[in-house]
Scaffold this active site. Sequence first.
Site, PDB file in Angstrom:
ATOM      1  N   CYS A 263       0.835  -1.203   0.000  1.00 43.35           N
ATOM      2  CA  CYS A 263       0.000   0.000   0.000  1.00 43.35           C
ATOM      3  C   CYS A 263       0.870   1.253   0.000  1.00 43.35           C
ATOM      4  CB  CYS A 263      -0.900   0.040   1.241  1.00 43.35           C
ATOM      5  SG  CYS A 263      -1.878  -1.453   1.500  1.00 43.35           S
TER       6      CYS A 263
ATOM      7  N   ARG B 207      -5.046   6.938   0.764  1.00 39.67           N
ATOM      8  CA  ARG B 207      -4.124   5.832   0.498  1.00 39.67           C
ATOM      9  C   ARG B 207      -4.573   5.010  -0.694  1.00 39.67           C
ATOM     10  NH1 ARG B 207      -5.324   1.736   4.377  1.00 39.67           N
ATOM     11  NH2 ARG B 207      -3.437   0.639   3.709  1.00 39.67           N
TER      12      ARG B 207
END
Length: 324
Positions: free
Chosen positions: A2, A16
């Site tokens: 991520c 994100r």
Amino acid sequence: MCTAATYKTKDHYFGRNLDLEYSYHETVTVTPRNYPFHFRKVNDLMQHYAMIGMAYVVEDYPLYYDATNEKGLSMAGLYFPGNADYKPETRGMDNVATFELIPWILGQCGNMAEVRALLEHINIWNENFSAKLPASPLHWMISDREESIVVEAVSDGLKIYDNPVGILTNNPPFDLQMFHLSNYMNVSASEAENRFSKKIDLKACSKGMGGLGLPGDLSSASRFVKAAFTRLNSVSGDSESESISQFFHILGSVEQQRGCVRLENHLYEMTVYSSCCNTDKGIYYYTTYENSQISGVDMHKENLDGRQLICYPLIQNQQIHMQN
């Protein structure tokens, strides 16, 4: 794997990319102030700050991947395999499990000063949510409008780092990621200059050559460098449209396309969703892998004094606006 980021124009933004090979059927989830958070070892929070974010809701419990509370404090957990080290229950400490950490902090803290004070007493202990959902190896980025930190539970204890670049990816630990940036000190957003030798007349043959040397692969260390460069050099207007568009472009610089990261059993890691929360207004925007149109949920349009979770399933199919 991520990538998380912060960004500030007139308002402050936090979001994100979630990069996985599958989806847990996550939803945009609003937790109102009176939803009862029951914790395994620390005191329950029967009243707390309201929050909005992306969560996998299991047994009416929001397992938040990332969230922002009504005070504008934001937090995201990112995969940290091989380095995350959770301790046994420790007497005299606030023993908080990984799946409890985001609501425990966002439920009580309105700014980074309160976060730092709470972290002084936290032991992130090795507790599973259930037999089918073991504790994930994570580290966390926490941000308000003024600053950002990274929290890592590793073998030699809890580490808290100031985060001047406003970016977090995965491995290696954050201090090594920052050290690694020094390898790219000569990279520039400006046009390339001949530094090879004054004895040779070298000329730039393309725009963007000042960035030669920036990594383009999808490893977490390379994504950290690319996302940090993009964010720190990013220019945007102050309007909401310009700001969120620019934020999604920052995340887009390191998004993962299906097929480029091949795993076992014919699976591929990809960017399942990208998020951008206006932390000042409490509006959570997102896109998914199949749907590049930006969708949004405004937490302040919900009853924040309620007791029930409010969940919005993600719009997965591509939304196309035909102009003729």
